[in-house]
Design a protein around this motif. Structure first.
Motif, PDB file in Angstrom:
ATOM      1  N   PHE A  21      -7.607  -1.305  -8.604  1.00  0.00           N
ATOM      2  CA  PHE A  21      -6.268  -0.796  -8.311  1.00  0.00           C
ATOM      3  C   PHE A  21      -5.191  -1.828  -8.642  1.00  0.00           C
ATOM      4  O   PHE A  21      -4.057  -1.464  -8.970  1.00  0.00           O
ATOM      5  N   THR A  22      -5.554  -3.102  -8.539  1.00  0.00           N
ATOM      6  CA  THR A  22      -4.597  -4.122  -8.987  1.00  0.00           C
ATOM      7  C   THR A  22      -4.338  -3.967 -10.477  1.00  0.00           C
ATOM      8  O   THR A  22      -3.191  -4.023 -10.935  1.00  0.00           O
ATOM      9  N   ALA A  82      10.603  -0.067 -10.699  1.00  0.00           N
ATOM     10  CA  ALA A  82      10.709  -0.698  -9.389  1.00  0.00           C
ATOM     11  C   ALA A  82       9.982   0.168  -8.368  1.00  0.00           C
ATOM     12  O   ALA A  82      10.588   0.778  -7.505  1.00  0.00           O
ATOM     13  N   PRO A  83       8.675   0.238  -8.482  1.00  0.00           N
ATOM     14  CA  PRO A  83       7.939   1.207  -7.659  1.00  0.00           C
ATOM     15  C   PRO A  83       7.939   0.841  -6.175  1.00  0.00           C
ATOM     16  O   PRO A  83       7.578   1.655  -5.355  1.00  0.00           O
ATOM     17  N   LEU A  84       8.370  -0.351  -5.858  1.00  0.00           N
ATOM     18  CA  LEU A  84       8.224  -0.779  -4.476  1.00  0.00           C
ATOM     19  C   LEU A  84       9.564  -0.849  -3.762  1.00  0.00           C
ATOM     20  O   LEU A  84       9.680  -1.445  -2.712  1.00  0.00           O
ATOM     21  N   ALA A  95      -7.714   4.868  -2.029  1.00  0.00           N
ATOM     22  CA  ALA A  95      -8.479   3.748  -2.589  1.00  0.00           C
ATOM     23  C   ALA A  95      -9.450   3.184  -1.554  1.00  0.00           C
ATOM     24  O   ALA A  95     -10.408   2.514  -1.920  1.00  0.00           O
ATOM     25  N   GLY A  96      -9.181   3.441  -0.288  1.00  0.00           N
ATOM     26  CA  GLY A  96     -10.080   2.960   0.746  1.00  0.00           C
ATOM     27  C   GLY A  96      -9.981   1.466   0.991  1.00  0.00           C
ATOM     28  O   GLY A  96     -10.951   0.830   1.413  1.00  0.00           O
ATOM     29  N   LEU A  97      -8.829   0.894   0.722  1.00  0.00           N
ATOM     30  CA  LEU A  97      -8.651  -0.546   0.917  1.00  0.00           C
ATOM     31  C   LEU A  97      -8.140  -0.832   2.318  1.00  0.00           C
ATOM     32  O   LEU A  97      -7.384  -0.040   2.881  1.00  0.00           O
ATOM     33  N   ASP A  98      -8.542  -1.981   2.862  1.00  0.00           N
ATOM     34  CA  ASP A  98      -8.046  -2.326   4.197  1.00  0.00           C
ATOM     35  C   ASP A  98      -6.635  -2.922   4.093  1.00  0.00           C
ATOM     36  O   ASP A  98      -6.137  -3.227   3.010  1.00  0.00           O
ATOM     37  N   THR A  99      -6.017  -3.064   5.260  1.00  0.00           N
ATOM     38  CA  THR A  99      -4.615  -3.474   5.283  1.00  0.00           C
ATOM     39  C   THR A  99      -4.399  -4.815   4.585  1.00  0.00           C
ATOM     40  O   THR A  99      -3.438  -4.992   3.831  1.00  0.00           O
ATOM     41  N   GLU A 100      -5.302  -5.760   4.829  1.00  0.00           N
ATOM     42  CA  GLU A 100      -5.129  -7.091   4.241  1.00  0.00           C
ATOM     43  C   GLU A 100      -5.188  -7.016   2.705  1.00  0.00           C
ATOM     44  O   GLU A 100      -4.420  -7.670   1.995  1.00  0.00           O
ATOM     45  N   THR A 101      -6.125  -6.236   2.198  1.00  0.00           N
ATOM     46  CA  THR A 101      -6.264  -6.119   0.747  1.00  0.00           C
ATOM     47  C   THR A 101      -5.036  -5.454   0.146  1.00  0.00           C
ATOM     48  O   THR A 101      -4.523  -5.882  -0.895  1.00  0.00           O
ATOM     49  N   VAL A 102      -4.561  -4.406   0.826  1.00  0.00           N
ATOM     50  CA  VAL A 102      -3.361  -3.733   0.331  1.00  0.00           C
ATOM     51  C   VAL A 102      -2.183  -4.699   0.345  1.00  0.00           C
ATOM     52  O   VAL A 102      -1.377  -4.739  -0.597  1.00  0.00           O
ATOM     53  N   ASP A 124       1.812  -7.450  -2.528  1.00  0.00           N
ATOM     54  CA  ASP A 124       2.556  -8.681  -2.300  1.00  0.00           C
ATOM     55  C   ASP A 124       3.480  -8.571  -1.079  1.00  0.00           C
ATOM     56  O   ASP A 124       4.660  -8.927  -1.129  1.00  0.00           O
ATOM     57  N   ARG A 125       2.943  -8.048  -0.009  1.00  0.00           N
ATOM     58  CA  ARG A 125       3.659  -7.994   1.272  1.00  0.00           C
ATOM     59  C   ARG A 125       2.743  -8.560   2.339  1.00  0.00           C
ATOM     60  O   ARG A 125       1.553  -8.767   2.105  1.00  0.00           O
ATOM     61  N   SER A 126       3.308  -8.764   3.538  1.00  0.00           N
ATOM     62  CA  SER A 126       2.458  -9.224   4.634  1.00  0.00           C
ATOM     63  C   SER A 126       1.671  -8.042   5.185  1.00  0.00           C
ATOM     64  O   SER A 126       2.096  -6.891   5.061  1.00  0.00           O
ATOM     65  N   PRO A 127       0.523  -8.320   5.800  1.00  0.00           N
ATOM     66  CA  PRO A 127      -0.236  -7.212   6.412  1.00  0.00           C
ATOM     67  C   PRO A 127       0.602  -6.448   7.428  1.00  0.00           C
ATOM     68  O   PRO A 127       0.508  -5.211   7.514  1.00  0.00           O
TER      69      PRO A 127
END
Lengths: 296, 184
Positions: free
Chosen positions: B74-75, B94-96, B144-151, B156-159
Motif C-alpha cells: 500500500f505504500t 494533495a490527497p491528505l 488493507a487490514g493495517l494496524d494504526t501504527e502501520t497506517v 506520515d502522521r502520529s498514531p
C-alpha cells in the motif's frame, strides 16, 4: 466519555470510542451500541466483502510480468556472479593479444627481426621486406597465405586470426633458428611466442599444437590440424581464457535483456511455459529463448 | 489475509514460484483496487498495475511478515497514486489535505445504500464522500487490514492522529447515513 461527532453537524450525537475502535477492528457491535452505527458497520462489512470478479481480472497479465521478472532475476544473479571473472579474463586476453601484436609489429617495421622472421612479417602485415618480394614468395619457408586454409592466411593484421597466423609463422621461424635458440629470448617478436607458449621451453610443444607451416603443408593438414580457436585461446592466459570466452556471451546477453525489459513495462504476452528457467545454465541456446520470452 | 501460510508463500514466490505469487496477488489485489478506487478515482487499475510491476521488481529483496508485506504494497500504491496525481494534475496531488473536511460530501444515492447488504461499490462511493484523509485512513485500516501504527507510518502522521482521523471519519459516515435515512 461522549465525544461530539462530526464537527458542527446537526446529527452530532455521542458515539463511544470503544464502538468506533471495534468497527475499525472488524469486531461486532455490542447490543447496546448506538443504532446509528449499524449502517456504518454494514458499509465496513461491504468494504471487506469477498472479491468480486473484476477485482481478479488482471491476473494473467501480472503473472506474465512475474515470469519475465523471474527470468531477469535469474540472469542478473548469474551475470553478477560471473562479471568479475569475465572482466578479468577479457582484459587479460585483450592485453596479451595487444602486446603480442605490438611487439611483432614494432620488430617488423623497424626491420629488426631475423631474416626469415622479417619475411614472414612482411607477408603478414606488410612490414618492410627483408629481401625482394619475389624472394619472400619463393622463400623456402612455405607462407601460409598461399594456402587459403592455412592458419592466419585469412586474417587482417591485428585481428585474432592474423595474430594467430603470426604465431604459427613464428613457430616456423623458431624452427629455422633452432640451432641458435639463444637469439630467441632477445627478439621482441619471439617474446610473443614465448608468452603464448608459456615459456621458452614450451615453445616446441606449443608449435606442434598449432601446426606450424614449417612442415611440408599439403592441403589437408592445416584444415585438419587444430583450427584457429584452440591456439587463440591458449594465447594469452591458458587458465582463464576458456571461461572468459564462453561466459562473455552469456553475460552480455543477460545484461541487455535486463536493461531493455523494464522499458517495455506493459504486460507482455506470456510465451512458452514457466519451466525451462533451470535450463538456462547453458551458454548459447537458452539465451535466445530468454530473448524471445522477454520481447515485448 | 493469508495468515500462517504467508512466510512459506512469500519464500516460494521469491524463489520464482508463479503459483505462490498468484496466491499473494489474489489475496491483496482486491483490497488494493478498493483502496485505489477511492484515492485514485479513474486510474485505479493503472495504478494497481504499476504497483504490482514495482512490487514484482523488488520482491526478491523484500523481508518481513504479512503486515509488512501489505504495508509495502500500500505504500507503493500510495506513492504511485501521488505520481499519477502529479501526472494528471488531479485532486490526488494533495490527497491528505484534511482542510477539505469542511466540504460537503457528494450526494450518495440513498437507494444504493438503503438495501440490507450494500455492495462494495456503494460502500466505496460512500467512503469517497468523506474528506480524503479520513477515507484513506479508514480504507487502510479496514480494507488493507493495517494496524494504526502501520497506517501512521504510511501516511506520515502520529498514531494518535490516525486514530482521531479514523474515528472522525466513521462518525461522519454515520451522520451521512443517518441524514439520508438509512437505518438497518
Amino acid at each position: 466519555m461522549p465525544i461530539c461527532a462530526g464537527r458542527g453537524q446537526e446529527e452530532s450525537a455521542p458515539v463511544p470510542e470503544i464502538d468506533l475502535t471495534a468497527l475499525l477492528a472488524g469486531a461486532e457491535l455490542l447490543p447496546d451500541s448506538p443504532a446509528r452505527l449499524r449502517p456504518v458497520a454494514e458499509v465496513l462489512a461491504a468494504l471487506r466483502a469477498e472479491p468480486a470478479g473484476d477485482e481478479l481480472a488482471g491476473e494473467q497479465a501480472v503473472l506474465s510480468r512475474f515470469r519475465q521478472q523471474a527470468g531477469v532475476s535469474v540472469l542478473q544473479r548469474r551475470s553478477r556472479r560471473r562479471r568479475p571473472v569475465m572482466l578479468i579474463a577479457t582484459l587479460a586476453a585483450t592485453a596479451a593479444a595487444t602486446l603480442a601484436v605490438i611487439g611483432l609489429s614494432l620488430g617488423a617495421y623497424t626491420d629488426g627481426l631475423p631474416g626469415p622472421m622479417q619475411r614472414i612479417a612482411h607477408d603478414a602485415i606488410g612490414a618492410p621486406a627483408a629481401g625482394t618480394e619475389q624472394s619472400v614468395r619463393a622463400s623456402p619457408i612455405p607462407v601460409p597465405s598461399s594456402t587459403p586454409a592455412g592458419p592466419g592466411g585469412a586474417g587482417p593484421p591485428g585481428s585474432p586470426r592474423g595474430a594467430m597466423g603470426m604465431l604459427s609463422q613464428l613457430c616456423a621461424s623458431y624452427e629455422s633458428l633452432h640451432g641458435h635458440a639463444g637469439g630467441v629470448g632477445r627478439s621482441a617478436a619471439f617474446h610473443a611466442l614465448i608468452a603464448a607458449a608459456g615459456g621458452v621451453g614450451k615453445i616446441p610443444a606449443f608449435c606442434a599444437r598449432i601446426s606450424h607451416p614449417g612442415a611440408p603443408p599439403p592441403a589437408v593438414p592445416p584444415r585438419h590440424a587444430p583450427p584457429p580457436h584452440p591456439p587463440h585461446k591458449k594465447e594469452p592466459h591458458p587458465n582463464a581464457n576458456g571461461n572468459g570466452d564462453s561466459q562473455g556471451g552469456g553475460g552480455g546477453n543477460s545484461q541487455g535483456n535486463s536493461q531493455g525489459n523494464p522499458l517495455g513495462a506493459g504486460n507482455g504476452n506470456s510465451q512458452g511455459n514457466g519451466k525451462g528457467n533451470e535450463n538456462a545454465q547453458g551458454h548459447g541456446v537458452p539465451d535466445s529463448r530468454w530473448v524471445r520470452r522477454l520481447a515485448p | 489475509v493469508i495468515g500462517a501460510d504467508f512466510p512459506a508463500l512469500l519464500a516460494a514466490a521469491q524463489q520464482g514460484s508463479e503459483a505462490a505469487f498468484s496466491q499473494l496477488w489474489r489475496d491483496a489485489n482486491p483490497a488494493l483496487l478498493r483502496y485505489l478506487r477511492v484515492t485514485a478515482p479513474g486510474a485505479a487499475e493503472d495504478v494497481a498495475a504499476e504497483t504490482w510491476v514495482q512490487v514484482i521488481r523488488g520482491l526478491a529483496r523484500f523481508r518481513g511478515d504479512e503486515q509488512a508485506w501489505r504495508a509495502w504494497l500500500f505504500t507503493t500504491a500510495r506513492r504511485r497514486t501521488i505520481d499519477e496525481g502529479r501526472r494528471r494534475s488531479r485532486r490526488q496531488e494533495a490527497p491528505l489535505d484534511e482542510e477539505n473536511a469542511g466540504q460537503l460530501p457528494a450526494a450518495v444515492d440513498t437507494a444504493d445504500v438503503a438495501i440490507e447488504r450494500i455492495s462494495t461499490q456503494a460502500a466505496l462511493e460512500l467512503l469517497a464522500a468523506l474528506p480524503p484523509l479520513q477515507a484513506e485512513v479508514i480504507l487502510l485500516r479496514v480494507v488493507a487490514g493495517l494496524d494504526t501504527e502501520t497506517v501512521a507510518a504510511l501516511v506520515d502522521r502520529s498514531p494518535g492522529a490516525v486514530r482521531v482521523t479514523a474515528h472522525r471519519g466513521l462518525r461522519r459516515l454515520a451522520d451521512i447515513l443517518t441524514r439520508r435515512g438509512v437505518t438497518l
